[in-house]
Scaffold this active site. Structure first.
Site, PDB file in Angstrom:
ATOM      1  N   ARG A  43      36.363  61.039   1.960  1.00  7.74           N
ATOM      2  CA  ARG A  43      37.408  60.301   0.830  1.00  7.74           C
ATOM      3  C   ARG A  43      37.398  58.854   0.761  1.00  7.74           C
ATOM      4  O   ARG A  43      38.337  58.319   0.644  1.00  7.74           O
ATOM      5  CB  ARG A  43      38.839  60.938   0.972  1.00  7.74           C
ATOM      6  CG  ARG A  43      38.841  62.621   0.725  1.00  7.74           C
ATOM      7  CD  ARG A  43      38.764  62.947  -0.754  1.00  7.74           C
ATOM      8  NE  ARG A  43      38.770  64.211  -1.079  1.00  7.74           N
ATOM      9  CZ  ARG A  43      39.910  65.053  -1.067  1.00  7.74           C
ATOM     10  NH1 ARG A  43      41.186  64.197  -0.964  1.00  7.74           N
ATOM     11  NH2 ARG A  43      39.680  66.271  -1.338  1.00  7.74           N
ATOM     12  N   ARG A  47      42.356  57.345  -2.969  1.00 10.53           N
ATOM     13  CA  ARG A  47      43.694  56.437  -3.500  1.00 10.53           C
ATOM     14  C   ARG A  47      44.219  55.464  -2.450  1.00 10.53           C
ATOM     15  O   ARG A  47      45.198  54.787  -2.644  1.00 10.53           O
ATOM     16  CB  ARG A  47      44.883  57.504  -3.639  1.00 10.53           C
ATOM     17  CG  ARG A  47      44.532  58.152  -4.952  1.00 10.53           C
ATOM     18  CD  ARG A  47      45.498  59.602  -5.104  1.00 10.53           C
ATOM     19  NE  ARG A  47      45.314  60.370  -4.087  1.00 10.53           N
ATOM     20  CZ  ARG A  47      46.088  61.625  -3.929  1.00 10.53           C
ATOM     21  NH1 ARG A  47      47.309  61.727  -4.679  1.00 10.53           N
ATOM     22  NH2 ARG A  47      45.905  62.359  -3.007  1.00 10.53           N
ATOM     23  N   ARG A  56      42.614  54.212 -11.747  1.00 12.43           N
ATOM     24  CA  ARG A  56      43.163  55.551 -12.015  1.00 12.43           C
ATOM     25  C   ARG A  56      44.231  55.573 -13.105  1.00 12.43           C
ATOM     26  O   ARG A  56      44.584  56.470 -13.809  1.00 12.43           O
ATOM     27  CB  ARG A  56      43.809  56.412 -10.821  1.00 12.43           C
ATOM     28  CG  ARG A  56      42.686  56.917 -10.022  1.00 12.43           C
ATOM     29  CD  ARG A  56      42.060  58.425 -10.821  1.00 12.43           C
ATOM     30  NE  ARG A  56      42.885  59.482 -10.535  1.00 12.43           N
ATOM     31  CZ  ARG A  56      43.761  60.140 -11.282  1.00 12.43           C
ATOM     32  NH1 ARG A  56      43.852  59.737 -12.550  1.00 12.43           N
ATOM     33  NH2 ARG A  56      44.503  61.035 -11.060  1.00 12.43           N
ATOM     34  N   ASP A  92      34.108  65.674  -7.233  1.00 11.85           N
ATOM     35  CA  ASP A  92      34.951  66.662  -6.421  1.00 11.85           C
ATOM     36  C   ASP A  92      34.319  68.218  -6.332  1.00 11.85           C
ATOM     37  O   ASP A  92      33.392  68.511  -7.380  1.00 11.85           O
ATOM     38  CB  ASP A  92      36.098  67.059  -7.458  1.00 11.85           C
ATOM     39  CG  ASP A  92      37.237  67.523  -6.432  1.00 11.85           C
ATOM     40  OD1 ASP A  92      38.046  66.572  -5.809  1.00 11.85           O
ATOM     41  OD2 ASP A  92      37.506  68.806  -6.329  1.00 11.85           O
ATOM     42  N   TYR A 168      39.792  78.137  -3.953  1.00 16.90           N
ATOM     43  CA  TYR A 168      40.475  77.536  -5.209  1.00 16.90           C
ATOM     44  C   TYR A 168      40.357  78.189  -6.214  1.00 16.90           C
ATOM     45  O   TYR A 168      41.447  78.523  -7.009  1.00 16.90           O
ATOM     46  CB  TYR A 168      39.653  76.050  -5.253  1.00 16.90           C
ATOM     47  CG  TYR A 168      40.183  75.074  -4.109  1.00 16.90           C
ATOM     48  CD1 TYR A 168      41.355  74.270  -4.309  1.00 16.90           C
ATOM     49  CD2 TYR A 168      39.613  74.763  -2.829  1.00 16.90           C
ATOM     50  CE1 TYR A 168      41.786  73.309  -3.528  1.00 16.90           C
ATOM     51  CE2 TYR A 168      40.170  73.667  -2.076  1.00 16.90           C
ATOM     52  CZ  TYR A 168      41.039  73.127  -2.275  1.00 16.90           C
ATOM     53  OH  TYR A 168      41.652  72.196  -1.581  1.00 16.90           O
TER      54      TYR A 168
END
Ligand code: CP3
Length: 368
Positions: A43, A47, A56, A92, A168
């Site tokens: 990652r 963020r 974003r 992703d 998921y």
């Protein structure tokens, strides 16, 4: 990055890639000894970076994923800031369920959510008609990024493993127990097996496609490993887990494309080490709860990746250096790609990544 549509088109058509200037990670993944330990961060384009959060504000998450130009820009953000030894394509794991026809939305605080999770009744509605064709944008992003990296570092492609995708798809988002997905395994094993098999086939084709576009290393994420017992994992997953690297290597060979190292990362997979080693990946990535000695006593030569606790990046510089060095000593320099034991958290100070990378690169081989 100011690229015209015409320039992007030209890059996407070209496989004349700049020559690689930093091969540390590939040398290590193939069992060699690099000049300095290679390091990247799961990652790393996320963020915790102010420039990512600003970006974003202008673009939705999946808009970035689907645009080779935007995905390339974000992939390069951490590479511009730090002396990392690899880039990982911005995407992703959930673009695969999207390509199978499931809707996924990225909710600001909750993360990914499936408005209509998969059920036994809707299983028949999944669209298996060439999902990889619908994911060409990932390959295009990889190719454009490989050109834009100008050989600085290799580019890593990735997918999730079948079980993690299934979790998921059925749970509809993050879960504490994965009990809905596990219920399928115990109460509808045939449907579960069928789904796993089909997902594994898609994953092989998807990862081969990424290499065809330019990926130089691959990582398979089993982020939900903690939920399955080793008996169930062995029974349901091991045969497929073996087929994935074998299938990728075989397909690349028939296409006359050189093979690339394949990394397997099972988060919470400490109870599955034996099985992980049986699957014949090039590199096993360890989460922060797993001791490298636990693997090395089964296979002393396997290349490992990991595994600093991501929360260590909350510490002051000296403490971070102390824990990083302790971790590096446990791996012993040989056969080690340095990473965190899971993805970096969004509230980490970006300065900490610089300290982490510096500490890794300053670490001297204790057994030269
Ligand atoms: O490492 C990188 O820089 C490459 C990009 C990358 C993302 N997701 C970007 C992302 C990678 C490799 C992933 C993989 C991924 N996605 C995994 C496997 C790795 C792991 O963490 O176990 C999983 C389980 C997902 C699913 C997912 N996507 C979750 C659970 C979340 C929300 C939690 C979070 O950290 O935000 C996402 C969203 C996501 N994927 C973000 C990023 C940068 C943040 C979302 C945003 O920008 O709003």
């Amino acid at each position: 990055m100011d690229l015209s549509e015409e320039e992007i088109k030209q890059y996407l058509e070209s496989t004349d890639f700049p020559s690689l200037k930093n091969e540390r990670i590939l040398i290590t993944a193939k069992g060699g000894v690099p000049d300095k330990l290679p390091v990247w961060v799961m990652r790393q384009a996320g963020r915790y970076l102010t420039e990512f959060r600003d970006f974003r504000k202008q673009h939705s998450f999946f808009e970035i994923c689907r645009s080779p130009k935007l995905a390339c820009e974000v992939t390069l953000m951490p590479i511009r800031r730090y002396e990392l030894d690899a880039a990982i394509i911005f995407s992703d794991i959930l673009v695969v369920p999207q390509a199978l026809g499931l809707e996924v939305v990225m909710e600001p605080e909750k993360g990914p959510v499936f408005p209509k999770p998969l059920t036994l009744d809707t299983l028949k509605d999944l669209d298996w008609n060439n999902p990889v064709e619908k994911l060409q944008y990932v390959g295009q992003a990889i190719r454009l990024t490989r050109h834009m990296l100008q050989g600085k570092v290799p580019i890593i492609g990735f997918s999730a493993a079948p079980w993690t995708l299934m979790v998921y798809m059925i749970e509809g988002g993050g879960t504490k127990t994965a009990s809905k997905a596990k219920k399928w395994i115990y109460s509808n094993p045939q449907q579960a097996r069928e789904l796993f098999k089909r997902l594994a086939d898609v994953i092989v084709d998807y990862l081969v496609m990424q290499v065809e576009w330019g990926a130089q290393m691959l990582q398979l994420f089993e982020s939900s490993a903690e939920y399955l017992t080793s008996d169930v994992y062995e029974d349901f997953m091991l045969p497929l887990l073996k087929q994935i690297p074998a299938g990728i290597r075989a397909k690349l060979q028939t296409k006359n494309i050189p093979s690339v190292p394949i990394v397997f990362f099972a988060k919470g997979g400490r109870h599955l080490l034996d099985l992980q080693l049986q699957a014949n990946f090039d590199v096993i990535s360890l989460d922060w709860a797993t001791d490298p000695q636990d693997v090395r006593c089964i296979n002393k030569d396997i290349v490992l990746q990991g595994n600093l606790d991501p929360c260590a990046l909350y510490a002051d510089k000296e403490t971070l250096q102390k824990y990083t060095t302790k971790m590096l000593n446990k791996f012993g320099y040989k056969h080690h790609i340095v990473n965190l034991g899971h993805g970096i958290y969004p509230d980490v100070d970006p300065q900490a990544v610089e300290w982490f990378v510096e500490t890794v690169h300053a670490f001297k081989n204790p057994y030269p």
